[in-house]
Write a protein that holds these residues in place. Structure first.
Motif, short mmCIF file in Angstrom:
data_model
loop_
_atom_site.label_atom_id
_atom_site.label_comp_id
_atom_site.label_asym_id
_atom_site.label_seq_id
_atom_site.Cartn_x
_atom_site.Cartn_y
_atom_site.Cartn_z
N PRO A 113 -0.06 10.37 -34.74
CA PRO A 113 0.71 11.37 -35.49
C PRO A 113 0.70 12.73 -34.81
CG PRO A 113 -1.31 10.77 -36.68
CD PRO A 113 -1.24 9.93 -35.45
N SER A 114 1.80 13.45 -34.94
CA SER A 114 1.84 14.81 -34.41
C SER A 114 1.10 15.71 -35.41
CB SER A 114 3.27 15.28 -34.18
OG SER A 114 3.99 15.24 -35.38
N LEU A 115 0.69 16.87 -34.92
CA LEU A 115 -0.12 17.78 -35.72
C LEU A 115 0.64 19.06 -36.02
CD1 LEU A 115 -3.47 17.49 -33.73
CD2 LEU A 115 -2.85 16.31 -35.85
N ALA A 116 0.54 19.51 -37.26
CA ALA A 116 1.07 20.82 -37.64
C ALA A 116 0.12 21.89 -37.09
CB ALA A 116 1.17 20.92 -39.16
N GLU A 117 0.57 23.13 -37.07
CA GLU A 117 -0.22 24.21 -36.49
C GLU A 117 -1.62 24.31 -37.11
OE1 GLU A 117 -0.11 29.06 -35.75
OE2 GLU A 117 1.34 28.15 -37.13
N PHE A 118 -1.71 24.35 -38.42
CA PHE A 118 -3.02 24.51 -39.06
C PHE A 118 -3.89 23.27 -38.86
CE2 PHE A 118 -6.05 25.07 -42.61
CZ PHE A 118 -6.56 26.30 -42.20
N GLU A 119 -3.28 22.08 -38.85
CA GLU A 119 -4.04 20.87 -38.54
C GLU A 119 -4.64 20.96 -37.15
OE1 GLU A 119 -1.72 17.49 -41.18
OE2 GLU A 119 -0.99 17.91 -39.16
N LEU A 120 -3.88 21.49 -36.21
CA LEU A 120 -4.37 21.67 -34.84
C LEU A 120 -5.55 22.64 -34.83
CD1 LEU A 120 -4.06 21.11 -31.82
CD2 LEU A 120 -2.33 22.90 -31.74
N TYR A 121 -5.46 23.74 -35.56
CA TYR A 121 -6.57 24.70 -35.65
C TYR A 121 -7.83 24.02 -36.20
CZ TYR A 121 -3.31 28.66 -35.06
OH TYR A 121 -2.39 29.56 -34.59
N VAL A 122 -7.66 23.25 -37.26
CA VAL A 122 -8.81 22.58 -37.89
C VAL A 122 -9.44 21.60 -36.91
CG1 VAL A 122 -9.48 20.95 -39.71
CG2 VAL A 122 -8.07 22.95 -40.26
N MET A 123 -8.62 20.83 -36.23
CA MET A 123 -9.17 19.85 -35.29
C MET A 123 -9.82 20.51 -34.08
SD MET A 123 -6.50 16.71 -35.65
CE MET A 123 -7.43 15.66 -34.56
N LEU A 124 -9.25 21.60 -33.60
CA LEU A 124 -9.89 22.34 -32.50
C LEU A 124 -11.23 22.92 -32.95
CD1 LEU A 124 -6.75 24.08 -30.98
CD2 LEU A 124 -8.24 22.42 -29.81
N GLY A 180 -12.59 33.46 -36.84
CA GLY A 180 -13.17 34.19 -35.71
C GLY A 180 -12.33 34.11 -34.46
N ARG A 181 -11.67 32.99 -34.25
CA ARG A 181 -10.90 32.81 -33.02
C ARG A 181 -9.45 33.25 -33.14
NH1 ARG A 181 -13.23 30.48 -28.87
NH2 ARG A 181 -15.31 29.67 -29.23
N THR A 182 -8.89 33.21 -34.36
CA THR A 182 -7.47 33.57 -34.51
C THR A 182 -7.27 34.94 -35.12
OG1 THR A 182 -7.26 32.63 -36.73
CG2 THR A 182 -6.85 31.14 -34.86
N GLY A 183 -8.29 35.48 -35.79
CA GLY A 183 -8.13 36.73 -36.50
C GLY A 183 -7.31 36.57 -37.77
N ARG A 184 -7.06 35.35 -38.15
CA ARG A 184 -6.24 35.00 -39.31
C ARG A 184 -7.16 34.69 -40.49
NH1 ARG A 184 -2.28 29.67 -39.08
NH2 ARG A 184 -2.04 29.44 -41.32
N THR A 185 -6.86 35.23 -41.67
CA THR A 185 -7.61 34.91 -42.88
C THR A 185 -7.20 33.52 -43.35
OG1 THR A 185 -7.71 37.23 -43.49
CG2 THR A 185 -8.13 35.63 -45.23
N VAL A 186 -8.20 32.70 -43.66
CA VAL A 186 -7.96 31.32 -44.05
C VAL A 186 -8.63 31.05 -45.38
CG1 VAL A 186 -8.44 28.93 -43.37
CG2 VAL A 186 -7.90 30.62 -41.62
N SER A 187 -7.94 30.40 -46.30
CA SER A 187 -8.56 30.05 -47.58
C SER A 187 -9.36 28.75 -47.40
CB SER A 187 -7.52 29.90 -48.68
OG SER A 187 -6.91 28.64 -48.63
N ILE A 188 -10.49 28.68 -48.07
CA ILE A 188 -11.32 27.48 -47.99
C ILE A 188 -10.58 26.29 -48.58
CG2 ILE A 188 -12.58 27.83 -50.16
CD1 ILE A 188 -14.10 26.58 -46.82
N GLY A 189 -9.73 26.54 -49.57
CA GLY A 189 -8.93 25.46 -50.16
C GLY A 189 -7.99 24.84 -49.14
N ALA A 190 -7.37 25.68 -48.30
CA ALA A 190 -6.47 25.18 -47.26
C ALA A 190 -7.24 24.34 -46.25
CB ALA A 190 -5.75 26.33 -46.57
N VAL A 191 -8.47 24.78 -45.93
CA VAL A 191 -9.29 24.02 -44.99
C VAL A 191 -9.61 22.64 -45.56
CG1 VAL A 191 -11.56 23.90 -43.86
CG2 VAL A 191 -10.29 26.05 -43.87
N TYR A 192 -10.08 22.60 -46.82
CA TYR A 192 -10.45 21.31 -47.41
C TYR A 192 -9.23 20.41 -47.62
CZ TYR A 192 -15.33 22.46 -47.94
OH TYR A 192 -16.64 22.77 -47.68
#
Length: 114
Positions: free
Chosen positions: A6-17, A37-49
């Motif tokens: 499967p191809s990866l969406a941008e945030f999926e790629l960030y999570v896998m990296l 820390g690496r992107t400077g982007r605020t991320v919600s824990i809900g989006a991560v899970y």
């Protein structure tokens, strides 16, 4: 015919990296900190899970339960790791991204921000 990766969406790629960098510490809060820390982007824990669950449904990740942390009231954590299919999807995604970026000059938005 082999099953396609499967191809990866941008945030999926960030999570896998992030998981690839974290080795055996790939739990939700650590993934969140790594991405922020690496992107400077605020991320919600809900989006991560939600993304971890989606990637696990795609068989790109598996999880195990860690031993409780060695403090009073310490909790076990769900620790995620890339599967072989996940490593291959990550390899292909980064390869395709690199190919798309080949030859672009910094003035096309690919260089560091001031």
């Amino acid at each position: 015919m082999p099953k396609s990766i499967p191809s990866l969406a941008e945030f999926e790629l960030y999570v896998m990296l992030a998981l690839a960098r974290l080795d055996d510490e790939g739990y939700g809060a650590a993934v969140k900190r790594e991405i922020e820390g690496r992107t400077g982007r605020t991320v919600s824990i809900g989006a991560v899970y939600a993304t971890l669950g989606r990637l696990e449904d795609k068989a790109l990740l598996v999880h195990s339960i860690s031993a409780p942390t060695p403090v009073q009231g310490g909790r076990a954590r769900k620790v995620y790791q890339l599967t072989d299919a996940g490593r291959e999807a990550l390899r292909q995604a980064t390869f395709r991204l690199g190919r798309m970026m080949d030859g672009l000059a910094a003035d096309h938005g690919t260089g560091p921000r001031p």
